[in-house]
Write a protein that holds these residues in place. Structure first.
Motif, mmCIF file in Angstrom:
data_model
loop_
_atom_site.group_PDB
_atom_site.id
_atom_site.type_symbol
_atom_site.label_atom_id
_atom_site.label_comp_id
_atom_site.label_asym_id
_atom_site.label_seq_id
_atom_site.Cartn_x
_atom_site.Cartn_y
_atom_site.Cartn_z
ATOM 1 N N GLU A 176 12.736 -13.572 13.253
ATOM 2 C CA GLU A 176 13.346 -14.477 12.276
ATOM 3 C C GLU A 176 12.335 -15.520 11.792
ATOM 4 N N ALA A 177 11.576 -16.088 12.725
ATOM 5 C CA ALA A 177 10.586 -17.103 12.358
ATOM 6 C C ALA A 177 9.492 -16.488 11.484
ATOM 7 N N PHE A 182 7.085 -15.575 6.067
ATOM 8 C CA PHE A 182 6.709 -14.705 4.954
ATOM 9 C C PHE A 182 7.523 -15.028 3.700
ATOM 10 N N GLU A 183 8.763 -15.460 3.871
ATOM 11 C CA GLU A 183 9.554 -15.859 2.718
ATOM 12 C C GLU A 183 8.968 -17.109 2.068
ATOM 13 N N ARG A 184 8.561 -18.084 2.903
ATOM 14 C CA ARG A 184 7.921 -19.280 2.351
ATOM 15 C C ARG A 184 6.594 -18.923 1.692
ATOM 16 N N PRO A 253 21.167 -16.308 12.364
ATOM 17 C CA PRO A 253 19.712 -16.522 12.433
ATOM 18 C C PRO A 253 19.379 -18.012 12.470
ATOM 19 N N THR A 254 18.399 -18.350 13.292
ATOM 20 C CA THR A 254 17.943 -19.744 13.392
ATOM 21 C C THR A 254 16.461 -19.877 13.078
ATOM 22 N N LEU A 432 2.975 -17.583 16.041
ATOM 23 C CA LEU A 432 4.321 -17.151 16.428
ATOM 24 C C LEU A 432 4.258 -16.013 17.441
ATOM 25 N N GLY A 433 3.318 -15.095 17.231
ATOM 26 C CA GLY A 433 3.158 -14.002 18.192
ATOM 27 C C GLY A 433 2.725 -14.491 19.560
ATOM 28 N N VAL A 434 1.823 -15.460 19.597
ATOM 29 C CA VAL A 434 1.366 -16.025 20.871
ATOM 30 C C VAL A 434 2.523 -16.725 21.578
#
Length: 470
Positions: A176-177, A182-184, A253-254, A432-434
């Motif tokens: 979600e994050a 990617f949307e931003r 979604p948050t 975010l992955g980390v």
């Protein structure tokens, strides 16, 4: 009718009384594996000298996420794999109860009456096998250990399912994050494309600048579609863990990841002693060695006591009366002379099973040590990686601002803007992955040490699942 007394049986009974309870076939299992004092990958982390208060049994509350708390509570109730494991515990409890009843005498009653033939008989027979060589007691010990192992299996399955649920939940929030990121970014790329198109229409920018901006935007939009599918699949996985169809679960979604709880600076290796999978493996060793005693007891004769009382008469009328009463007491000593080597093979098989259980137990301990060491180094290194990645992101975002200003002033090409924006996007996506990997590492570390940073107190640690379920 005079009662019949078997004096030889009484003599054997007296001998049995002297020998009963002598479990001459008991074989002592090996000593449990001792955990090391300290873990290799802890640096200064040594065995804690002073133990703090234990964390709650609902260990996932360390992540301070109310939605996760609710999902974990639902997991214990609805997960089908846990229900299956709980049924295995019930089966093991029944086997243990059956092993206890073997020590009790059996009683049977019957009526024998055949048309046109005499006599008529009403009788009751009681029999009792004496545990001379410890066969029954060894079977009971093995059944009790197997029951405890089944209970440990249930605890291990529940702990594993809880950890999987938490890790899946973290991945869902990460997706979600990333989608939000990617949307931003797509919104920003759309603005860049619009600006480039204006500059192209004004003859300031080339056609390649427009194509580069378009490629950047469409690639990002494709990533959004991929993340939508990933997020949906993770939500489906959570639903199955809860024991409900995917259509029955709809999580709001948050796009917010919970914070990873800090790992204590001191982590005693003795925490491994609480792991239910290790306890289960150790108890299976006990059960396997008890089975050696059961197999070895087959080499000795079995002694059974029996008593029969009833009425025997030529007619049903007046059958139950004092003159027709008869009773017998006796003992039966039985020994197998030839069995084609079955007892020898059974004994060899029991010993091989015990060796296998012992090796499996030791491997379980080694694997547990590896899992803890792996996640200790992961949690530590990912914490450092997260800090460095956060600094990299700040630098990349600042570079985007500078590059955009220079592009507007006409001192840089659109390619420089694309490179800077892509670097910033990749940097934030990596962060975010980390963070997701860091949450997963702490989650797995808590699972590896049975959900507690510190050992429980001595009284709590001594409490085990009683064979009778209490």
């Amino acid at each position: 009718m005079k009662p019949r007394i078997h004096f030889r049986g009484i003599a054997l009974t007296l001998l049995a009384g002297c020998l009963a309870g002598c479990a001459v076939t008991a074989v002592k299992p090996p000593e449990p594996v001792t955990a090391p004092v300290a873990f290799k990958e802890t640096g200064d982390w040594q065995k804690a000298a002073a133990l703090g208060a234990p964390i709650p049994d609902d260990w996932w509350t360390l992540f301070q996420d109310p939605v996760l708390d609710d999902l974990e509570q639902r997991l214990v109730i609805g997960n089908e794999n846990l229900k299956a494991t709980a049924a295995a515990v019930a089966n093991a409890r029944a086997v243990y109860a059956a092993s206890r009843t073997a020590f009790l005498p059996s009683l049977s009653a019957g009526l024998d009456a055949q048309r046109g033939k005499d006599p008529f008989t009403v009788s009751a027979t009681a029999s009792w096998e004496l545990d001379l060589w410890g066969r029954l007691s060894q079977a009971k010990t093995g059944a009790a250990a197997s029951l405890q192992a089944s209970a440990d299996d249930l605890a291990a399955a529940q702990l594993s399912a809880q950890a999987v649920l938490a890790e899946t939940y973290f991945s869902l929030r990460t997706a979600e994050a990333q989608r939000s990121l990617f949307e931003r970014s797509a919104t920003a790329y759309q603005h860049s494309l619009d600006l480039t198109q204006i500059r192209y229409d004004g003859g300031v920018a080339g056609r390649s600048d427009v194509l580069q901006a378009t490629t950047q935007l469409k690639t990002t939009q494709a990533q959004i579609a991929e993340l939508n599918a990933q997020r949906a699949q993770l939500e489906h996985a959570i639903a199955v863990l809860l024991g409900v169809p995917p259509s029955a679960l709809d999580l709001n979604p948050t796009a917010v990841l919970p914070a990873a709880p800090p790992v204590p600076e001191q982590l005693p290796a003795s925490l491994l002693e609480r792991r239910p999978d290790i306890a289960a493996a150790q108890r299976r060793v006990i059960a396997a060695y008890a089975q050696i005693g059961v197999a070895d007891a087959a080499w000795f004769p079995t002694l059974s006591l029996s008593a029969t009382a009833g009425y025997i008469g030529d007619a049903l009328t007046g059958l139950i009366s004092a003159p027709n009463f008869a009773w017998t007491v006796g003992a039966n000593l039985a020994e197998v002379i030839l069995d084609g080597g079955q007892r020898r093979l059974a004994s060899a098989q029991a010993r091989a099973d015990a060796d296998q259980a012992t090796a499996s137990y030791r491997q379980t301990v080694l694997t547990a040590l590896q899992e803890v060491e792996d996640n200790l180094v992961l949690a530590d290194q990912l914490q450092q990686e997260s800090q460095l990645q956060d600094q990299a992101l700040a630098a990349a975002q600042r570079n985007v601002e500078i590059t955009l200003d220079q592009y507007r002033d006409g001192t840089l090409s659109a390619l420089n803007v694309v490179i800077a924006q892509t670097a910033a996007l990749n940097s934030e996506n990596s962060l975010l992955g980390v963070r997701n990997r860091q949450l997963a590492a702490v989650d797995q570390l808590l699972k590896n040490i049975a959900g507690r940073w510190q050992p429980v107190n001595a009284r709590t640690a001594a409490i085990a699942v009683a064979p009778d379920g209490s």
